[in-house]
Write an enzyme that holds these catalytic residues in place. Structure first.
Site, PDB file in Angstrom:
ATOM      1  CD1 TRP A  29      64.580  40.125 -24.749  1.00 27.48           C
ATOM      2  CD2 TRP A  29      64.890  41.882 -26.098  1.00 27.48           C
ATOM      3  NE1 TRP A  29      65.736  39.917 -25.437  1.00 27.48           N
ATOM      4  CE2 TRP A  29      65.942  40.965 -26.285  1.00 27.48           C
ATOM      5  CE3 TRP A  29      64.872  43.060 -26.846  1.00 27.48           C
ATOM      6  CZ2 TRP A  29      66.978  41.208 -27.185  1.00 27.48           C
ATOM      7  CZ3 TRP A  29      65.898  43.293 -27.740  1.00 27.48           C
ATOM      8  CH2 TRP A  29      66.933  42.382 -27.907  1.00 27.48           C
ATOM      9  CD  GLU A  46      63.212  34.404 -27.722  1.00 22.44           C
ATOM     10  OE1 GLU A  46      63.775  34.030 -28.764  1.00 22.44           O
ATOM     11  OE2 GLU A  46      63.827  34.555 -26.652  1.00 22.44           O
ATOM     12  CD  GLN A  51      66.577  32.838 -39.657  1.00 21.96           C
ATOM     13  OE1 GLN A  51      67.779  32.678 -39.454  1.00 21.96           O
ATOM     14  NE2 GLN A  51      65.778  31.860 -39.969  1.00 21.96           N
ATOM     15  CE1 TYR A  91      65.524  35.339 -43.564  1.00 21.75           C
ATOM     16  CE2 TYR A  91      66.439  37.173 -42.343  1.00 21.75           C
ATOM     17  CZ  TYR A  91      66.609  36.041 -43.095  1.00 21.75           C
ATOM     18  OH  TYR A  91      67.867  35.618 -43.398  1.00 21.75           O
ATOM     19  CE1 TYR A 129      64.889  29.498 -28.878  1.00 23.34           C
ATOM     20  CE2 TYR A 129      63.766  31.234 -30.119  1.00 23.34           C
ATOM     21  CZ  TYR A 129      64.628  30.835 -29.104  1.00 23.34           C
ATOM     22  OH  TYR A 129      65.194  31.780 -28.301  1.00 23.34           O
ATOM     23  CG  ASP A 147      68.920  30.187 -29.769  1.00 23.82           C
ATOM     24  OD1 ASP A 147      69.685  29.353 -29.242  1.00 23.82           O
ATOM     25  OD2 ASP A 147      68.982  31.404 -29.532  1.00 23.82           O
ATOM     26  CB  CYS A 199      79.883  28.640 -26.437  1.00 27.03           C
ATOM     27  SG  CYS A 199      80.264  27.114 -27.294  1.00 27.03           S
ATOM     28  CB  CYS A 206      87.205  26.913 -23.724  1.00 24.79           C
ATOM     29  SG  CYS A 206      86.533  26.561 -25.363  1.00 24.79           S
ATOM     30  CB  THR A 305      66.426  33.075 -46.945  1.00 27.59           C
ATOM     31  OG1 THR A 305      65.944  34.168 -46.180  1.00 27.59           O
ATOM     32  CG2 THR A 305      66.861  31.957 -46.026  1.00 27.59           C
TER      33      THR A 305
HETATM   34  S1  SF4 Z   1      84.128  24.741 -23.159  1.00 29.87           S
HETATM   35 FE1  SF4 Z   1      84.334  25.992 -24.938  1.00 29.87          FE
HETATM   36  S2  SF4 Z   1      83.421  24.849 -26.611  1.00 29.87           S
HETATM   37 FE2  SF4 Z   1      82.754  23.926 -24.717  1.00 29.87          FE
HETATM   38  S3  SF4 Z   1      80.799  24.866 -24.277  1.00 29.87           S
HETATM   39 FE3  SF4 Z   1      82.347  26.037 -23.190  1.00 29.87          FE
HETATM   40  S4  SF4 Z   1      82.937  27.685 -24.588  1.00 29.87           S
HETATM   41 FE4  SF4 Z   1      81.830  26.149 -25.772  1.00 29.87          FE
END
Ligand code: SF4
Length: 373
Positions: A29, A46, A51, A91, A129, A147, A199, A206, A305
């Site tokens: 999309w 979206e 969910q 849903y 959202y 989100d 993340c 990280c 849910t």
């Molecule tokens: S550093 Fe790590 S915890 Fe911080 S936003 Fe980036 S991936 Fe997420």
């Protein structure tokens, strides 16, 4: 009390956009780099992604688009066809709102989606959202689309101590401050991609993150503790019985649930009420027709849910020509996959009959709420 990072520098949206230009996900999309996004496709995806995971949505999205390639086609389709195309995504109020929204776009806006958040918010089924996501991605409006992925990223970068959902307004304003004048749509998708691929809820990568330096949670080593969440109340277990009737001409007794409420407008084999104190040993008293009922071993469990459900399944065979009770119908077993059956009811039918002919096996999975998009 946690110690905030000693040198909290503001995350730079341009660092994130540079990362996005190299690592953006290819999604069916999503417009390619330099192309203009189609508001219908953005909106449809979206709504489906609420969910629900990207992997689960992809086949439904492609099938939906093939059946309803434009907002006009969707608006003009019968409700049953829309529910049928949605069956298995869960849903189900989303599907009813989707249809109502398509009609509103055609009736009120001549088939063109409005481009601003306030106008989008007036449409059925479009919340804060989705309005922000469509405005940003399809119209490059400077809107903050927040989100679950974005909440996770922002709560870590800024080490937001307040638990969700109370922290939502704060996270929204922190996000809004970062939305750049240029490329707000790419920024929205970049934060989503960062949350989905780097993340992640567990073990965020990280070292690969473009915001590693300014991220306050990473500086303290407590990334996985964010976002903080208030304990959720789940309802008590409800029990009930489901009645699967096989007629000698290989048809199955089904009915359609009332349009409003849980699983509204969806098909199901008849069931009893679902109550915390339902007594399965008395289930035969709720049977839709007289027959030699056989209580099948085991139960079918499904988690909605707000409550988990446990259904005892009763099975009966009846003679050819047996009439369907009021508001029920006989559906050929071979055509069951064409019915708008929700995941819980597919499980009931599989429990009683084995595999459903023509059913897509992966399609009735109900991913966990908040699963990464
Ligand atoms: S550093 Fe790590 S915890 Fe911080 S936003 Fe980036 S991936 Fe997420």
């Amino acid at each position: 009390m946690l110690t905030p990072a000693p040198s909290a520098t503001k995350p730079d949206p341009q660092d994130l956009l540079a990362w996005y230009d190299r690592h953006r996900r290819e999604l069916p999309w999503r417009a390619r780099a330099g192309e203009t996004a189609d508001p219908y496709r953005v909106w449809l995806s979206e709504i489906m992604l609420q969910q629900t995971t990207v992997a689960a949505v992809k086949p439904f999205y492609l099938n939906f688009l093939e059946r309803f390639p434009t907002v006009e086609a969707l608006a003009g389709a019968p409700a049953e066809a829309v529910m049928q195309a949605w069956a298995g995504l869960g849903y189900y109020s989303r599907a009813r709102n989707l249809h109502a929204c398509a009609k509103a776009v055609v009736d009120r806006h001549g088939g063109e989606f409005p481009s601003t958040e306030p106008e989008l918010l007036k449409l059925p089924g479009i919340g804060a959202y989705t309005a922000a996501a469509v405005a940003a991605i399809a119209f490059n409006e400077r809107a903050a689309a927040v989100d679950g992925n974005v909440e996770r990223v922002m709560s870590r970068v800024f080490m937001v101590e307040e638990p969700l959902p109370k922290s939502k307004p704060l996270i929204r304003s922190l996000t809004a401050e970062l939305v750049p004048e240029d490329r707000p749509g790419d920024f929205a998708q970049a934060v989503m991609d960062l949350g989905a691929t780097i993340c992640t809820p567990k073990r965020p990568a990280c070292a690969l993150c473009p915001w590693m330096r300014p991220c306050q949670a990473r500086a303290t080593g407590l990334q996985e503790m964010f976002p903080k969440k208030q304990k959720k109340e789940t309802g008590p277990l409800r029990r009930g019985a489901a009645f699967v009737v096989l007629r000698a001409d290989d048809t199955i007794l089904l009915r359609t649930r009332p349009p409003a409420g849980l699983l509204g407008g969806m098909a199901e084999p008849p069931t009893s009420d679902w109550l915390p104190d339902y007594e399965p040993s008395r289930a035969v008293l709720d049977a839709p027709i007289e027959a030699r009922w056989q209580r099948l071993p085991g139960t079918v469990r499904h988690v909605f849910t707000h409550f988990p459900l446990e259904l005892t399944v009763l099975f009966a065979k009846v003679a050819k020509g047996t009439p369907a009770p009021h508001d029920m119908r006989w559906t050929p077993r071979l055509h069951l996959h064409e019915e708008a059956l929700p995941g819980a009811m597919k499980k009931v039918l599989v429990h009683a009959l084995g595999d459903l002919p023509g059913a897509k096996k992966a399609s009735d999975k109900q991913p966990a709420k908040g699963a990464a998009k």
